[in-house]
Design a protein around this motif. Sequence first.
Motif, PDB file in Angstrom:
ATOM      1  N   MET A 347       0.810  -1.220   0.000  1.00  0.00           N
ATOM      2  CA  MET A 347       0.000   0.000   0.000  1.00  0.00           C
ATOM      3  C   MET A 347       0.836   1.259   0.000  1.00  0.00           C
ATOM      4  O   MET A 347       1.913   1.317   0.593  1.00  0.00           O
ATOM      5  N   PHE A 349      -0.194   5.681   0.421  1.00  0.00           N
ATOM      6  CA  PHE A 349      -1.290   6.420   1.042  1.00  0.00           C
ATOM      7  C   PHE A 349      -1.441   7.825   0.478  1.00  0.00           C
ATOM      8  O   PHE A 349      -1.369   8.813   1.193  1.00  0.00           O
TER       9      PHE A 349
ATOM     10  N   SER B   2       7.737  16.203   3.164  1.00  0.00           N
ATOM     11  CA  SER B   2       6.537  16.973   3.522  1.00  0.00           C
ATOM     12  C   SER B   2       5.499  16.043   4.134  1.00  0.00           C
ATOM     13  O   SER B   2       4.706  16.441   4.966  1.00  0.00           O
ATOM     14  N   THR B   3       5.547  14.768   3.696  1.00  0.00           N
ATOM     15  CA  THR B   3       4.613  13.802   4.258  1.00  0.00           C
ATOM     16  C   THR B   3       4.878  13.605   5.742  1.00  0.00           C
ATOM     17  O   THR B   3       3.974  13.494   6.547  1.00  0.00           O
ATOM     18  N   LEU B   6       3.624  16.366   7.710  1.00  0.00           N
ATOM     19  CA  LEU B   6       2.176  16.268   7.787  1.00  0.00           C
ATOM     20  C   LEU B   6       1.748  15.273   8.859  1.00  0.00           C
ATOM     21  O   LEU B   6       0.802  15.488   9.596  1.00  0.00           O
ATOM     22  N   GLY B  10      -0.583  15.975  11.925  1.00  0.00           N
ATOM     23  CA  GLY B  10      -1.783  15.180  12.199  1.00  0.00           C
ATOM     24  C   GLY B  10      -1.789  14.673  13.627  1.00  0.00           C
ATOM     25  O   GLY B  10      -2.777  14.800  14.347  1.00  0.00           O
ATOM     26  N   LEU B  13      -2.556  17.480  16.032  1.00  0.00           N
ATOM     27  CA  LEU B  13      -3.976  17.832  16.027  1.00  0.00           C
ATOM     28  C   LEU B  13      -4.783  16.827  16.830  1.00  0.00           C
ATOM     29  O   LEU B  13      -5.634  17.197  17.643  1.00  0.00           O
ATOM     30  N   LEU B  14      -4.487  15.535  16.600  1.00  0.00           N
ATOM     31  CA  LEU B  14      -5.206  14.487  17.331  1.00  0.00           C
ATOM     32  C   LEU B  14      -5.046  14.683  18.834  1.00  0.00           C
ATOM     33  O   LEU B  14      -6.005  14.626  19.594  1.00  0.00           O
ATOM     34  N   PHE B  17      -7.036  17.511  20.140  1.00  0.00           N
ATOM     35  CA  PHE B  17      -8.467  17.230  20.269  1.00  0.00           C
ATOM     36  C   PHE B  17      -8.772  16.317  21.438  1.00  0.00           C
ATOM     37  O   PHE B  17      -9.768  16.483  22.124  1.00  0.00           O
ATOM     38  N   LEU B  20      -8.860  18.525  24.313  1.00  0.00           N
ATOM     39  CA  LEU B  20     -10.073  19.344  24.285  1.00  0.00           C
ATOM     40  C   LEU B  20     -11.265  18.535  24.771  1.00  0.00           C
ATOM     41  O   LEU B  20     -12.056  18.983  25.604  1.00  0.00           O
ATOM     42  N   LEU B  21     -11.368  17.287  24.252  1.00  0.00           N
ATOM     43  CA  LEU B  21     -12.506  16.441  24.610  1.00  0.00           C
ATOM     44  C   LEU B  21     -12.500  16.129  26.096  1.00  0.00           C
ATOM     45  O   LEU B  21     -13.492  16.299  26.790  1.00  0.00           O
ATOM     46  N   SER B  24     -13.383  19.260  28.184  1.00  0.00           N
ATOM     47  CA  SER B  24     -14.784  19.686  28.256  1.00  0.00           C
ATOM     48  C   SER B  24     -15.614  18.657  29.014  1.00  0.00           C
ATOM     49  O   SER B  24     -16.594  18.990  29.667  1.00  0.00           O
ATOM     50  N   ALA B  25     -15.200  17.365  28.935  1.00  0.00           N
ATOM     51  CA  ALA B  25     -15.949  16.346  29.671  1.00  0.00           C
ATOM     52  C   ALA B  25     -15.774  16.545  31.173  1.00  0.00           C
ATOM     53  O   ALA B  25     -16.714  16.378  31.949  1.00  0.00           O
ATOM     54  N   PHE B  65     -11.165  -3.234  12.179  1.00  0.00           N
ATOM     55  CA  PHE B  65     -10.160  -2.190  12.316  1.00  0.00           C
ATOM     56  C   PHE B  65      -8.777  -2.772  12.557  1.00  0.00           C
ATOM     57  O   PHE B  65      -7.775  -2.271  12.043  1.00  0.00           O
ATOM     58  N   MET B  68      -7.464  -4.125   9.317  1.00  0.00           N
ATOM     59  CA  MET B  68      -7.131  -3.016   8.437  1.00  0.00           C
ATOM     60  C   MET B  68      -5.837  -2.330   8.879  1.00  0.00           C
ATOM     61  O   MET B  68      -4.944  -2.076   8.066  1.00  0.00           O
ATOM     62  N   THR B  70      -3.473  -3.588  10.716  1.00  0.00           N
ATOM     63  CA  THR B  70      -2.337  -4.485  10.510  1.00  0.00           C
ATOM     64  C   THR B  70      -1.846  -4.379   9.077  1.00  0.00           C
ATOM     65  O   THR B  70      -0.641  -4.257   8.823  1.00  0.00           O
ATOM     66  N   ILE B  72      -2.297  -1.872   7.083  1.00  0.00           N
ATOM     67  CA  ILE B  72      -1.744  -0.533   6.854  1.00  0.00           C
ATOM     68  C   ILE B  72      -0.320  -0.441   7.385  1.00  0.00           C
ATOM     69  O   ILE B  72       0.552   0.165   6.780  1.00  0.00           O
TER      70      ILE B  72
END
Lengths: 529, 270
Positions: A347, A349, B2-3, B6, B10, B13-14, B17, B20-21, B24-25, B65, B68, B70, B72
Motif C-alpha cells: 500500500m 497512502f 513533507s509527508t 504532515l 496530524g 492535532l489528534l 483534540f 479538548l474532549l 470539556s468532559a 479495524f 485493516m 495491521t 496498513i
Amino acid sequence: MAYSATADEHHDEHHDGPAPGLMRWVTTTNHKDLGTLYLWFSLIMFFVGGSMALVIRAELFQPGLSLVQPEFFNQMTTMHALIMIFGAVMPAFVGLANWLLPMMIGAPDMALPRVNNWGFWILPFAFTLLLSTLFMPGGAPASGWTMYPPLVLQTGEAFPFLILSIHLMGISSIMGAINIVATILNMRAPGMDLMKMPLFVWSWLITAYLLIAVMPVLAGAVTMLLTDKYFGTAFFTAAGGGDPVLFQHIFWFFGHPEVYILILPAFGIVSHIIPAFCRKPLFGKASMVYAMAAIAFLSFIVWAHHMFTVGMPLAAALFFMFATMLIAVPTGVKIFNWLATMWRSAMTFETPMLFALGFVFMFTIGGLSGLMLAIVPADFQYHDSYFVVAHFHYVLVPGSVFAIMAGVYFWLPKWTGVMYNETLGKLHFWLTTIFVNLTFFPMHFIGLAGMPRRIPDYALQFTTFNQMATIGAIGFGLSQLIFLYIVIQSARRAGEKASDRVWEGTEGLEFELSSPPAYHTFTTPPTVR
Amino acid sequence: MSTNRLKFAGAGLLAAFALLLSGSAMASGLPPLNMPEGVTEISREVYGLHMMMLKICAVIGALVFVIMLTSIILHRKSRGVTPAKWHESTSVEIAWTVIPFAILVAVAIPATATLVKMEDTGGAEMTIKITGYQWNWHYDYLDHDIEFFSNLDADSTQAYQLGSDLSPLDVEHYLLNVDEPMVIPTGTRVRLLLTAGDVIHAWWVPEFALKKDAIPGFINEMWVNVEKPGIYRGQCAELCGRGHGFMPVVVVAKEPADFEAWVAERTGTE
C-alpha cells in the motif's frame, strides 16, 4: 485484463473541439463537459446545504433559542436534507458516471447525449425553485425531507414549489438513469462482457435500475400530496377516509432504495481506488457484483424499518426486521473483500487512498449502527433520536461524500492533466476526518440518552455533546474550503503534469487515454482481451 | 519529507483534540452516554438487547479495524513488500457469508421474543387514551372520570424564547417539565391508546422503552407496567411543527394507594 488501443487518439482526433464561449456549457452534449457541469453543480449545492447545516449546528450550540425561530430551524433541517441528497450527492455520482462510464467501457460518449444535456440543465431550475421558497411568505418547507402528511399539508406558499422541484429532480434522475443503462448495455467496447466491466460501471448499472424503479414512486407520492392539498382528494387525510401512514409506506418504498442509490456508486469508486493503491487485484470481484445486486434486491423489501413506530402487525414488524438484518450479509462481504484486498498488498497512502480507507473505516461504523437499528425492540428507543442522525450521517458523509472526494482526487489528474497539491490533499483528509468524527460521533451518545432529532432546543444534559458536534461541524465546513481551492487550482491547470496512468497501480481503459483526454475519446472502440 | 511533517501535524492535532474532549468532559461532569436501563421488565430487556448488539458490533468493528490497521502497518510499499497475486477464494467467501448469517440468527431469536412480549397488549388493568396536539398532550383516563391537557411548564416556555432574560440553566428540568403530568399506578398493567388531533406526533419515554406514533385517524396501542414510583420524562419524537421540541411527556408513577388518592382528589374537585 489486457487492452489494445486500435486507434491512437493522439493524432486521430483533430476535429470537433468544444464550442467557444459560454454557450459551450449550455449546448454541450459531450459527456466530459456534462460530467464537469454536474460536478460543479454538486459542489455548489454541497456548500449551500452545508451552510444550512451550520445554521442548525449554531442554533444547537447551547440550550435556549439563540439565533433562529423554531420554524426557521425546521426549514433548515428540511432544506439541508433535500439539497444534500438531491443536489449534492446524487449529481456528484451522475457527474462521475458521465465522466467515467464512457471512458471505462470504451464508448465515444453516452448513448443519449441530448437527454444528457437536458437531464443536467433541469437541475439548476429545480433547485432555484426549491431555494426560492426561502423568500416566500411562510418560508421554505419545514416538514422534514420525508414530507409526512398531515404536517406537510400545513406548508404555506412553498408547497407547490416543493412538489414541482421534486418532480423536476425526479425527471432529471430518471433521464440520467435511462441514459446510463442504455450506455452500459449497448456501448461497451468489443470483448468487454458484463463480468469484465469495472466495478464502478457495475455499481452504476444497478443504481440506475433502482432509480428507474423508485423515482416514479416518489413522483406518485408527492402528486397525491398535491391533489390532497389543492384538489380535494383525501389519499392521506384521515378525516376524508384516507390514510396518513399510506404515505409513509409509499415514501419509504422509494426512500430505502434511494439510500442505496446514495451508497452503491460509492462502493464502486472505492473498489477502484483500493486495488490501485494496494497494487493488488480486487479480492472477489464476482462476489462484489453479486453483493451489490443482493443489496439492491433487499432494498425493495425493507422499507418499513423506517417506520416501526407507526404501529404495524407483529408479523410485518418481524418480516421487516429479518429482511433488514439480512442486508448485513452482503454488506459484510463487501467490507471483508476490501480487507482481503489490502491484506499482503503493497500500500501507499496518497489522498484518494486515504479517503477510501477512511470510507471503509467509518462506513463500517455506520453499517454496524444500522444493524443495531434493525432490532425492532431496540429501534423503539433509537427511532427518531439523534442515534439515527449519527447513523445516517456516518453512512452519508464519511460514506458517500468521502467516496466522492476519493474519486475526485483519484481521477482529477486524469481529467485535468495536472496533479493536485498532495500536501494540501492530505491536510484536507486529516482535518475532514477529525472534524467529521467530532461532529457525528457524539450524536450517538445524545441519541441513546434520549434526545429526539429535529428539535431546535434541548434539555441541559445534552449540552456538552451538542457543543462538540457544533465545533466539529464548523471545522468540517471550513476544511472543505481546502477542497474547493484544490479543485479550482486543478481546473486552472496549475500543477505538475500528470502521466497517462496517473498513479502507479491504476488499471482500466480510462488510464489508457492521455491526461487530459481528448475532447472525444474512443471514437474507434478499443478491443478488450 | 513533507509527508513526514504532515504526519507530525496530524498527530499534534489528534492530541490537541483528545485534550479538548477530556477537558470539556471534566468541566461539566460526564453527561449521559447510553440508553437508560429503565424501570420496567420490558425496558430492561430492550436495554439488554441494545447492549448485546452494541457488544457484537464493537467486536466485529474492532476485528475489521485491527485487520485493516495491521495491513496498513505491515503491508505498505515503503517496507519493500511485494504484493501477493491471489484475488479469489471461494471457501473464504462462503465462510464470511455463513458466519455473519449465523450471528444474525442468534440475535434475531431474543429480539423476536422481546417484540412478541411488547406487542401483547392484552390483560390491561386500566386504560389511558393519549392524544397528541400541536403542541401538547391530552390524557383521558377511560376508567376514571379524569381528563386534562399537559403543556410545557411556564418557566421553560419563558426561558426558551429567543432573547429571553430567563436562562435555561436556571430552569429545573428545562424542556422536560409540564404543568400537569400523566399519573399512573405502579405494579399495574396500564394500556395506553395513542392518537392525534392534527398531525402525527410520537409519545416517547426512554425509561419505559416505549415509543409509538400518535396518528390522526388511527388508534395505536401499547402497555406499560412500572415497578418503581418516580417521575419519568420524555419528549415528542415525531416532527410536528414549530412546537415539536416543546411538548414533553412527563409520567408520575405512584404506589397504587397514592394513585387512588390522586384519583379521588381529581374527581372530587372536578
